[in-house]
Scaffold this active site. Structure first.
Site, short mmCIF file in Angstrom:
data_model
loop_
_atom_site.label_atom_id
_atom_site.label_comp_id
_atom_site.label_asym_id
_atom_site.label_seq_id
_atom_site.Cartn_x
_atom_site.Cartn_y
_atom_site.Cartn_z
N GLU A 232 -19.51 13.59 4.40
CA GLU A 232 -18.29 12.79 3.70
C GLU A 232 -18.76 12.62 2.24
OE1 GLU A 232 -16.85 9.11 5.40
OE2 GLU A 232 -15.47 8.72 4.14
N LYS B 209 -15.32 15.89 5.37
CA LYS B 209 -14.55 14.75 5.28
C LYS B 209 -14.54 14.43 3.71
CE LYS B 209 -13.70 10.07 6.84
NZ LYS B 209 -13.48 9.14 8.06
P1 13P Z 1 -10.63 5.13 5.29
O1 13P Z 1 -9.69 6.11 5.92
O2 13P Z 1 -10.20 3.76 5.52
O3 13P Z 1 -10.79 5.57 4.02
O4 13P Z 1 -11.83 5.23 6.02
C1 13P Z 1 -12.41 6.75 6.61
C2 13P Z 1 -13.86 6.25 6.69
O5 13P Z 1 -14.25 6.74 7.53
C3 13P Z 1 -14.40 6.05 5.39
O6 13P Z 1 -15.92 6.52 5.33
#
Ligand code: 13P
Length: 338
Positions: free
Chosen positions: A177, A219
């Site tokens: 991510e 992600k």
């Molecule tokens: P949000 O969808 O609230 O941005 O959170 C997703 C997430 O796991 C961020 O690391």
């Protein structure tokens, strides 16, 4: 765990019509969420809240997996079943957030690097024993007038890749991510430029670290204008810019891309995902891994009251179902009213 079994888990995480619930808020973040409903954050209130979400009847039709925080992975449901075991019984894959948060990057004011690599091999081993099948590590990239620079992008990508390689060694699917934040008044064009650079660098490092793309899930953020930008973007503009960026950077061997919501409203994030899935054939599954956008209406409806568990679950199921439809390319705005 073989490469085939990693790939099978990754594919199940992004299965058609399903997506991931991010319920891995750290103790600090969940306290902020509970403050909004004037609920004290204790181990018991956090357990009750997550129990409400996870035991929602029908959730597994739309939720493939759940990202947990360390505390939750070790807790039991209110009915006494260990949370990872309960989720697996319901057909939802348990996952674990393993990073230790974004910290200021020395020498680069305004920029951060995510920590948590020391001892990660041992922690992953323990998490696998507790039932985690996938993990998450979040790099945070802020946009300012003169950042991010190539140095912080490389530092964050390097850490993401080291984490991903350690996960695969432990038989755990890494969610990779790199989040470009919505904070600021930058344009959608600037977000596209930064997201493209961040993803390019991330895949260079993943390849260099010999990470198997078939056994991971990406992600990313969607490509959107900054929260304070005066030029708003249409749903179609966001969808097209995001797909353009992903096609330019993400190898086709990655099975799926599961977006974070990042501060978009629940409806916006569903609409954007739905639009992207109507733009024609894509090499990867395109789905959700939302935290706030899946949980906010449910948290509000529940309000910390045991008598409102059903209302909280109904609000959660609605967002899960509509996002599942958005993954399938079947979401329409009118469905919000139904
Ligand atoms: P949000 O969808 O609230 O941005 O959170 C997703 C997430 O796991 C961020 O690391």
């Amino acid at each position: 765990m073989t490469a085939q079994s990693l790939a099978a888990v990754a594919q199940a995480m992004v299965a058609p019509g399903k997506g991931i619930l991010a319920a891995d808020e750290s103790s600090g973040t969940i306290k902020k969420r509970f403050d909004s409903i004037k609920l004290e954050s204790t181990a018991e209130s956090r357990r009750a809240y997550r129990d409400m979400l996870f035991t929602t009847p029908g959730a597994s039709e739309f939720i493939s997996g759940v990202i947990l925080y360390d505390e939750t992975l070790r807790q039991s449901t209110l009915s006494g079943v260990p949370v990872p075991k309960y989720l697996a019984q319901q057909g939802m894959i348990p996952g674990i957030k393993v990073d230790a948060g974004a910290k200021p990057l020395a020498g680069f004011p305004g920029e951060t690097v995510t920590e948590g690599l020391d001892g990660l091999r041992e922690r992953l081993k323990e998490y696998a024993g507790l039932g985690a099948k996938f993990a998450k590590w979040r790099a945070v990239i802020a946009i300012g007038p003169d950042f991010p620079g190539s140095f912080s992008l490389a530092a964050n990508a390097h850490a993401l890749a080291r984490y991903a390689a350690l996960c695969q060694e432990a038989g755990i699917v890494p969610i990779v991510e790199p989040e470009v934040l919505m904070d600021g008044d930058h344009t959608i064009g600037r977000c596209e430029e930064v997201t493209t650079a961040a993803l390019e660098r991330t895949f260079i490092e993943l390849r260099a670290h010999r990470v198997d793309f078939a056994g991971m899930v990406l992600k990313p953020n969607m490509v959107v204008p900054g929260q304070d930008c005066r030029q708003k973007a249409s749903v179609r503009e966001v969808a097209e810019a995001t797909i353009r960026c992903l096609k330019a950077t993400v190898p086709a061997t990655v099975p799926g891309i599961a977006f974070l919501s990042g501060g978009q409203s629940p409806e916006e994030s569903t609409e954007h995902l739905g639009a992207m899935n109507t733009l024609g054939a894509l090499p990867w599954q395109l789905t959700f891994s939302y935290g706030r956008a899946l949980q906010a209406p449910s948290l509000k409806a529940w309000g910390g009251k045991p008598e409102a568990v059903k209302a909280g679950q109904a609000a959660f199921l609605k967002r899960a179902r509509l996002n599942g439809l958005a993954h399938a390319g079947q979401y329409r705005r009118e469905m919000e009213a139904a």
